[in-house]
Structure formats: structure tokens, C-alpha cells
Design a protein around this motif. Structure first.
Motif, mmCIF file in Angstrom:
data_model
loop_
_atom_site.group_PDB
_atom_site.id
_atom_site.type_symbol
_atom_site.label_atom_id
_atom_site.label_comp_id
_atom_site.label_asym_id
_atom_site.label_seq_id
_atom_site.Cartn_x
_atom_site.Cartn_y
_atom_site.Cartn_z
ATOM 1 N N THR A 1 39.981 30.678 65.745
ATOM 2 C CA THR A 1 41.295 31.340 65.790
ATOM 3 C C THR A 1 41.102 32.753 66.339
ATOM 4 O OG1 THR A 1 41.942 30.183 63.746
ATOM 5 C CG2 THR A 1 43.346 32.017 64.448
ATOM 6 N N ILE B 1 37.286 33.685 62.680
ATOM 7 C CA ILE B 1 38.581 34.261 63.095
ATOM 8 C C ILE B 1 38.307 35.625 63.710
ATOM 9 C CG2 ILE B 1 40.850 35.077 62.358
ATOM 10 C CD1 ILE B 1 40.709 33.089 60.048
ATOM 11 N N LYS C 1 43.592 28.874 57.039
ATOM 12 C CA LYS C 1 42.429 29.337 57.795
ATOM 13 C C LYS C 1 41.499 30.105 56.853
ATOM 14 C CE LYS C 1 44.377 28.201 61.833
ATOM 15 N NZ LYS C 1 43.919 26.988 62.549
ATOM 16 N N ASP D 1 39.128 23.501 60.654
ATOM 17 C CA ASP D 1 38.412 24.373 61.586
ATOM 18 C C ASP D 1 37.032 24.571 60.973
ATOM 19 O OD1 ASP D 1 40.834 24.625 62.901
ATOM 20 O OD2 ASP D 1 41.213 26.672 62.208
ATOM 21 N N CYS E 1 35.319 35.266 58.714
ATOM 22 C CA CYS E 1 36.256 34.142 58.603
ATOM 23 C C CYS E 1 37.334 34.383 57.530
ATOM 24 C CB CYS E 1 35.517 32.848 58.230
ATOM 25 S SG CYS E 1 33.966 32.584 59.120
ATOM 26 N N ALA F 1 41.448 36.133 57.677
ATOM 27 C CA ALA F 1 42.575 35.252 57.313
ATOM 28 C C ALA F 1 43.443 35.896 56.237
ATOM 29 C CB ALA F 1 42.051 33.903 56.826
#
Ligand code: URP
Ligand code: ZN
Ligand code: ZN
Length: 472
Positions: free
Chosen positions: A96, A63, A391, A401, A378, A382
């Protein structure tokens, strides 16, 4: 459509272990003991697709919580569109992004949000959310905050630099923070003392010091530390949570650590450029070459040890996550606008494709653990920005994902031809990466595999974010 990822080592922020990942449609439904059976039948025979991840890490999709696709800035537009930028992100294992809606003075933030939704809709290869930039905070912006939170825009970026463009004065910042302390929003801060910087810029230009190197010299660490401290004090006064973006000075990181030690809800991100690149080597490159690395906050002196301290701060959680601040500009016609005047070089570096690889090097060199790599790239993004569960984690119920990362692989970053960002150079040219993003799934769909892109513009969906999980 069911998929089983077999044979890999699943790595979450909380630990690692051998497990098979079962995906049904867009969702992870189970993490299973390798070789699990279903009513006596080998599970691998019952699913539509099996992906062999033997010898590889299986991690949640990355992310990137700070990107600027198509951003109108510095008299031009960031060169990656939502289409090219999210495709490049997917290539690098990011599934993302959280981009920034821009509100310039006198524009209506809610109208701007609708405009940015139009830019992104139908174009993104991966999922996307939005923060909102607020410039020159007014009554209307404060009212808009509540409306935007209801739309899933729960974080608002203010600027202490860029007078006449984005800068909010202390009173305006105070008012936005007062609002945020009541509605659960996260205040994100570009913390540099704009007035000091503008004066230094004029002084250097008047002396004929016009090369890109002076971009860094005119934005000293003192301007970053002072603004970071001031933002922290205003947040303390109002009780607002505060997230300092693109931290590059070790002294600014120290201010964040002090505030956290006092019990304040203050958070900080740094970016790959501040971990690896420097004032001396990149901004000080011969001729106009240094323009490739003009960004703000600027690259810092290696002799002063900022880069090393950024790694330390990440390891010890004084800084919580790494985003790219992806804001790419080509040399031709864009960065070149600043030949003879560094203040006209559009500010920004493009890295959205390389963040996961670049941060994995910290695992290779022993700066951070494998789990911390997943956490800062990651999981924490989130949690920080209201997406966790769906996520940032591989667990039943999460969006599928997934990145399959080969620690024995290798990635060479060369010139334009080896990357997929819409740039005519690479800020990371010459970097040799231990590790390789082999396969990427976005909500159950394979978007990158076998050295090819299998995704499509329009697959990516808007993520309506909740409030930060770090707040009570
Ligand atoms: O140089 C930068 N960081 N460009 C993007 C705008 C910002 O301040 O994040
Ligand atoms: Zn900024
Ligand atoms: Zn930015």
C-alpha cells in the motif's frame, strides 16, 4: 480461491510465532496452529494453493505512507508513474502507498483530488490512498478539507519552505490547524524555515558555491529545528494533531520528543536516506554526482551523529514510522537541470522498492527488534493514517497483503538493472542487504514470487481512509 501459507514464522507488531495463514479470496480468515486439520482432513489438501514459507518470516504487507508518483515538481515530473512506482513498491514488499495530491496556489483541492484519482485509477499494482497537499491556505482550501475527509483523504500536508510554490505563512498554517482541530484531520508538516534557506541559497550561489554539496549547507539543521518547534507551538495553540514528515536533524527529533513528553499529539517519520546516507559521503561526492541525493530535508552530517540518533528515535518511539518520501528523478535531463546551480536540481530520492529491506538491516545490526521493524514499516502507518485492521496486521478480517521474507536470503542493490523504479541510477547502489523479499501477496493475489512479477496494473484499489487511530 483459498491459499494456505505454511511453515513460516508470523510476525506482527505485537509478537511472533509459528502459524499457518489461511486466506479466502482477498482476506485473511485465520491464523492456525501449524498442521491444523479441517474436520479430520489435512487443511493443506483442502485449499487451492499452498505456499511453503518454512524458515521465513510472514509479515503484513509494507505501507509506504509518503510517496510522490508523477509529481509535478522542480520544473519536471517525478519519473515513476503510478504504474511503474507501484510495481517497484510490490517488488520490495510494499503493498500500500499513500501518495500526495498536489494543490498549487489558486488550484481547487477537490478538483485536484479528482485529477489524481484519474492518474492512479487502472494503473496501480497495489492499493493506494491519498494525502492532500495544501499550498497558500485560503477559505476555499479550508472548506475543501471537510469534503476531502468524506472522500477518505484525512491528512493534509503544509509547507514552511518553497516560497511561491508551496509555502504557507504562519497565519495560514494557524488557520489550517484551527480547522484540523475541529474535523479530526492530521496536519502533516514540511518543517524547514524557507526564508532562511532562500537567503542562504542566494549567498552561496553569489560566492560561486554551486555544487550539490551546497544544497545541504544551505538547509542547516537549525532551519529544520526552528521550523519543527514553530509548527509544534502552532499545533499546541490550536490543539491540532501534527505529523512532521521526513525528519533528518537530531534536533528536530528532539523537539518532537519534547512535545510528546508534554502530552501533545505530535508524531514524526524519518526516511531510509536519513538513516544511512550523509552530507559528507553522498552530497559531497565529486563533481555533480551528489545531485543523486539532493532531497529536502537534506542529508545530514555523519560527524554530527544525526543518522545514529534517527535509529535511536525509532527504537524508543520518539519517531513512529519510516516512509520513503519516494520522489525519483533521473540524472539525465532532470537532476542535470542543476549543473552549475544546485538550487535547480529537482529535490527527491527514489527508495520505494528498498524500504523494507533497508529497515530490516536495523534488525540485523540490532538497532530495532523484528516486531519493531513490522511496527514502523507496516502497522503504525496503518494506524496513523486510518487503515488499521484492513491493513498493517495479519489477523482474521485483514486484507491478505502478505510478504514472505527470507532472513537467510540476500539482495544486492546495483545500478539501474537491479531495481524496478523508473530511474537511470540508484541512490542505493552498492548496498548489500541481508534478507530477501521472496513472495508478495496483494489482497490474496500473488504479485511477486520466484524472482518474477505476477501482478498487473489496475489490481490496486483506492483505499478510502478513516481518521487517525492515534487521536481521540
Ligand atoms: O525532496 C523532497 N522531499 N521531495 C519531495 C517533496 C517533499 O517535500 O516531500
Ligand atoms: Zn516535504
Ligand atoms: Zn515528500
Amino acid at each position: 480461491m483459498t491459499t494456505l501459507i505454511t511453515g513460516g514464522t508470523v510476525v506482527n507488531a505485537t509478537g511472533r510465532g509459528a502459524a499457518d495463514v489461511l486466506i479466502d479470496g482477498e482476506t485473511v480468515v485465520a491464523l492456525l496452529t501449524p498442521g491444523s486439520t479441517l474436520l479430520g482432513t489435512d487443511l493443506a489438501r483442502s485449499v487451492d494453493t499452498v505456499i511453503d514459507a518454512t524458515g521465513k518470516y510472514v509479515i503484513p504487507g509494507g505501507i509506504d505512507a509518503h510517496t510522490h508518483m508523477e509529481m509535478p515538481f522542480g520544473g519536471t515530473f517525478a519519473s515513476d508513474t503510478f504504474e511503474t512506482g507501484t510495481r517497484a513498491a510490490a517488488w520490495g514488499g510494499t503493498t500500500t502507498i499513500v501518495d500526495f495530491v498536489v494543490q498549487y496556489p489558486d488550484q481547487n483541492p477537490v478538483e485536484q483530488f479528482a485529477l489524481w484519482q484519474d492518474k492512479a485509477a487502472g494503473n496501480c499494482a497495489i492499493d493506494y490512498g491519498f494525502h492532500q497537499i495544501l499550498s497558500d491556505v485560503q477559505d476555499s482550501s479550508l472548506h475543501a478539507m471537510d469534503e476531502l475527509i468524506a472522500e477518505g483523504v484525512t491528512s493534509f500536508k503544509l509547507f514552511m519552505a518553497y516560497k511561491g510554490v508551496f509555502l504557507s505563512d504562519d497565519g495560514q498554517i494557524l488557520r489550517a490547524m484551527q480547522k484540523a482541530s475541529g474535523n479530526g484531520a492530521m496536519i502533516m508538516m514540511h518543517a524547514e524555515n524557507g526564508s532562511v534557506i532562500d537567503t542562504l541559497v542566494q549567498q552561496h550561489l553569489a560566492r560561486g558555491e554551486t555544487s550539490p554539496y551546497y544544497h545541504g549547507i544551505s538547509r542547516p539543521w537549525q532551519a529544520e529545528e526552528e521550523a519543527t518547534h514553530r509548527a509544534i507551538m502552532l499545533a499546541d495553540l490550536t490543539g491540532a494533531p501534527l505529523y512532521i514528515v521526513h525528519v533528518s536533524a537530531k534536533q528536530a527529533a528532539e523537539q518532537i520528543a519534547l512535545a510528546r513528553d508534554r502530552g501533545q499529539n505530535v508524531f514524526g517519520e524519518t526516511c531510509p536516506q536519513y538513516l544511512y546516507l550523509s552530507l559528507e559521503e553522498q552530497l559531497g561526492a565529486p563533481g555533480f554526482e551528489g545531485a543523486k541525493w539532493v532531497c529536502s530535508t537534506p542529508l545530514r552530517s555523519r560527524a554530527e551523529g544525526h543518522q545514529h540518533q534517527m535509529w535511536n528515535s525509532l527504537r524508543t518511539n520518539d519517531l513512529q514510522l519510516v516512509s520513503t518520501d519516494h520522489c525519483p528523478f533521473c540524472m539525465k535531463d532532470q537532476k542535470e537541470m542543476g549543473i552549475g546551480d544546485f538550487s535547480r536540481i529537482p529535490n527527491g530520492i527514489g527508495s520505494v522498492e528498498h524500504r523494507m529491506d533497508l529497515l530490516y538491516q536495523g534488525v540485523v545490526t540490532g538497532e530495532i527488534s523484528l516486531e519493531r521493524w513490522v511496527e514502523i514499516c507496516c502497522t503504525t502507518p496503518a494506524r496513523m493514517f486510518g487503515m488499521y485492521g484492513r491493513k498493517g496486521v495479519l489477523a482474521p478480517g485483514a486484507d491478505a497483503d502478505v510478504v514472505i521474507y527470507d532472513p537467510a536470503g540476500h539482495t544486492s542493490i546495483g545500478l539501474n538493472k537491479t531495481h524496478h523504479m523508473a530511474m537511470d541510477y540508484s541512490a542505493w547502489e552498492g548496498f548489500e542487504i541481508d534478507g530477501h523479499v521472496d513472495t508478495v501477496l496483494s489482497r490474496g493475489q500473488v504479485v511477486v514470487d520466484g524472482g518474477a512479477f505476477h501482478g498487473r496494473a489496475g489490481h490496486g484499489r483506492y483505499v478510502k481512509r478513516g481518521l487517525s487511530q492515534y487521536l481521540i
